[in-house]
Each structure stands twice: as structure tokens, then as C-alpha cells.
Design a protein around this motif. Structure first.
Motif, PDB file in Angstrom:
ATOM      1  N   VAL A 102       0.488  -1.312  -0.209  1.00 17.07           N
ATOM      2  CA  VAL A 102      -0.196   0.295  -0.301  1.00 17.07           C
ATOM      3  C   VAL A 102       0.917   1.104   0.576  1.00 17.07           C
ATOM      4  O   VAL A 102       1.817   1.520   0.956  1.00 17.07           O
ATOM      5  N   THR A 103       1.140   2.071  -0.803  1.00 12.74           N
ATOM      6  CA  THR A 103       1.977   3.189  -0.917  1.00 12.74           C
ATOM      7  C   THR A 103       0.325   4.404  -0.877  1.00 12.74           C
ATOM      8  O   THR A 103      -0.721   4.486  -1.861  1.00 12.74           O
ATOM      9  N   TYR A 104       0.546   5.456  -0.221  1.00 13.69           N
ATOM     10  CA  TYR A 104      -0.785   6.499  -0.035  1.00 13.69           C
ATOM     11  C   TYR A 104       0.696   8.097   0.267  1.00 13.69           C
ATOM     12  O   TYR A 104       1.852   7.783   0.703  1.00 13.69           O
ATOM     13  N   TYR A 105       0.367   9.066  -0.786  1.00 15.53           N
ATOM     14  CA  TYR A 105       1.588  10.094  -0.492  1.00 15.53           C
ATOM     15  C   TYR A 105       0.013  11.327  -0.900  1.00 15.53           C
ATOM     16  O   TYR A 105      -0.857  11.789  -0.916  1.00 15.53           O
ATOM     17  N   ALA A 106       0.794  12.471  -0.541  1.00 13.72           N
ATOM     18  CA  ALA A 106       0.372  14.074  -0.649  1.00 13.72           C
ATOM     19  C   ALA A 106       1.697  14.482   0.040  1.00 13.72           C
ATOM     20  O   ALA A 106       1.993  14.378   0.277  1.00 13.72           O
ATOM     21  N   ALA A 107       1.347  16.340  -0.948  1.00 12.49           N
ATOM     22  CA  ALA A 107       2.207  17.640   0.421  1.00 12.49           C
ATOM     23  C   ALA A 107       2.288  17.436   1.386  1.00 12.49           C
ATOM     24  O   ALA A 107       1.768  17.221   2.407  1.00 12.49           O
ATOM     25  N   SER A 108       3.242  17.439   2.136  1.00 12.14           N
ATOM     26  CA  SER A 108       3.874  16.966   3.626  1.00 12.14           C
ATOM     27  C   SER A 108       2.069  18.011   4.285  1.00 12.14           C
ATOM     28  O   SER A 108       1.954  17.488   5.495  1.00 12.14           O
ATOM     29  N   ASP A 109       2.286  19.487   3.859  1.00  9.01           N
ATOM     30  CA  ASP A 109       1.143  19.865   4.990  1.00  9.01           C
ATOM     31  C   ASP A 109      -0.424  19.761   4.797  1.00  9.01           C
ATOM     32  O   ASP A 109      -1.121  20.100   5.736  1.00  9.01           O
ATOM     33  N   SER A 110      -0.393  18.841   3.531  1.00  8.35           N
ATOM     34  CA  SER A 110      -1.774  17.939   3.771  1.00  8.35           C
ATOM     35  C   SER A 110      -1.578  16.267   4.203  1.00  8.35           C
ATOM     36  O   SER A 110      -3.057  16.232   4.235  1.00  8.35           O
ATOM     37  N   PHE A 111      -0.343  15.743   4.340  1.00  5.15           N
ATOM     38  CA  PHE A 111      -0.160  14.846   4.066  1.00  5.15           C
ATOM     39  C   PHE A 111      -1.470  14.288   5.025  1.00  5.15           C
ATOM     40  O   PHE A 111      -1.866  13.049   5.814  1.00  5.15           O
ATOM     41  N   ASP A 112      -1.521  14.667   6.838  1.00 12.02           N
ATOM     42  CA  ASP A 112      -2.734  14.476   8.015  1.00 12.02           C
ATOM     43  C   ASP A 112      -4.278  13.798   7.392  1.00 12.02           C
ATOM     44  O   ASP A 112      -4.574  12.977   7.877  1.00 12.02           O
TER      45      ASP A 112
END
Length: 210
Positions: free
Chosen positions: A181-191
Motif C-alpha cells: 500500500v502506498t499513499y502520498y501527499a504534499a507534507s502540509d496536507s498529509f495528515d
């Protein structure tokens, strides 16, 4: 083992960014499919074999809020996630909030060489490309579980195209199957992505007898 590592490492390092570069066109092309509540994947009930003889699951389909294939299934919130087509993975979802540019995807590969391999050993090979980068910073590197199976999780922060990004990968090995499983986002919206991704992961079920 070497062939499996080469396949998974190449695919997984590219996964977080697939579908994000041209987000608007991807959203518009996929929206018509999701509006019908059913998105069927091409090549139902088969596996694709690469030149090294490693089988990649390609028999999944989406029905309303569920992804189901011969090896596993999970559900997801269609109000938050949009279905994308990506031939390199079993399934890929894109977070609908354009500001996050977040994705969630899963891949499974099958090979008899996986039998008896510890998932921590596999994770060590996956971590090598990150560890060799001066810009990558691990914030999680630990054993966990995935659908009741022993698993390993890594989370890494890394700048991409001038944006700080965060990627989590969770991997498990069951018999001769690898699941990632891989999930990804810009760090400031990762939560925000993580909260929704964790809900998906909590519904993940491996098929009995596989």
C-alpha cells in the motif's frame, strides 16, 4: 528474490507521483466513470506476467465504493476519492481535494521466491533508494500489521519539484504474495490523506485460501 525487488522497487518509487502532474485532466476523464458508480478495470480475472516471470495482479474491479480482486478487497469513500486508471498498479485513487495532490494505491505481485522471505528483509531493499538520497528523511520505519498479517511500514519526507512531500508505504508478504500500500501527499496536507487512507486500510481483507 532479486527480480522481485527490481520490479517492486521500480514501480513503487514512481507510484506517488502518477496521476498528479495533470490532475485536472485526470479528474475530468475519470469523473464520468465514477458518476455511474461502477468502474470496471480492463483484463478482469487475469494476471499480467512481466519478462522476469513475476505475476502482477490485474483482475480487479471497482463497484460503487469497493475494490475487489482475486487476492483482496477494500472499501473507500467515493466522496473523498476518485478512481484513476494506472496499468502499473492494481488500483489507484486520487484524493478529490485539489490542494492535496494525494494518491492511494495498491499493488500485489506473486512469485514462489517470496515464500519464507521476512517482510523486514524486503523492506530493507525498498528503503535503499531513499536512504541514498540526501533529501529523504524517514519519520517512520517500523513493524506493523496489514489485514492481520505481519507488515512493515516506512514514511519518508522528500522534496519533489519544489514541494515537500510525504509518502507512506506498508508492505506485507503472505505465502508467495507481496502486498504494498502506498499513499502520498504534499507534507502540509498529509495528515488529512492519512486519516482517510487509514480508514481504507482498516477495511482491507485478504482472500482466504490464497
Amino acid at each position: 528474490m532479486k527480480n522481485i525487488l527490481a520490479l517492486a522497487a521500480c514501480v513503487l518509487l514512481a507510484l506517488p507521483f502518477a496521476g498528479c502532474a495533470d490532475k485536472n485532466s485526470s479528474s475530468s476523464s475519470s469523473a464520468s466513470s465514477t458518476d455511474s458508480n461502477t468502474v470496471k478495470m480492463d483484463g478482469a480475472h487475469k494476471v499480467e506476467r512481466n519478462p522476469n516471470g513475476i505475476e502482477h495482479t490485474a483482475d480487479g474491479q471497482f463497484e460503487t465504493d469497493k475494490f475487489d480482486c482475486s487476492l483482496y478487497s477494500f472499501t473507500f469513500d467515493t466522496s473523498k476519492w476518485l478512481v484513476l486508471e494506472n496499468p502499473n498498479v492494481d488500483c489507484q485513487l486520487m484524493y478529490k481535494d485539489d490542494s492535496t495532490k494525494g494518491t492511494f494505491n495498491m499493488i500485489s505481485v506473486t512469485d514462489d521466491q517470496l515464500k519464507g522471505i521476512k517482510v523486514s528483509e524486503y523492506a530493507a531493499a525498498i528503503k535503499e533508494p531513499y536512504a541514498s538520497s540526501d533529501n529523504a528523511d524517514f519519520t517512520a520505519d517500523e513493524e506493523t500489521t496489514l489485514a492481520g498479517e505481519k507488515a512493515y511500514m516506512i514514511t519518508v519526507n522528500e522534496p519533489q519539484d519544489g514541494v515537500d512531500t510525504t509518502t507512506t508505504q506498508i508492505m506485507a508478504i503472505k505465502d508467495n504474495h507481496l502486498y504494498m500500500v502506498t499513499y502520498y501527499a504534499a507534507s502540509d496536507s498529509f495528515d488529512e490523506i492519512k486519516e482517510s487512507a487509514d480508514k481504507i486500510i482498516s477495511t482491507l481483507k485478504f482472500k482466504e485460501g490464497i
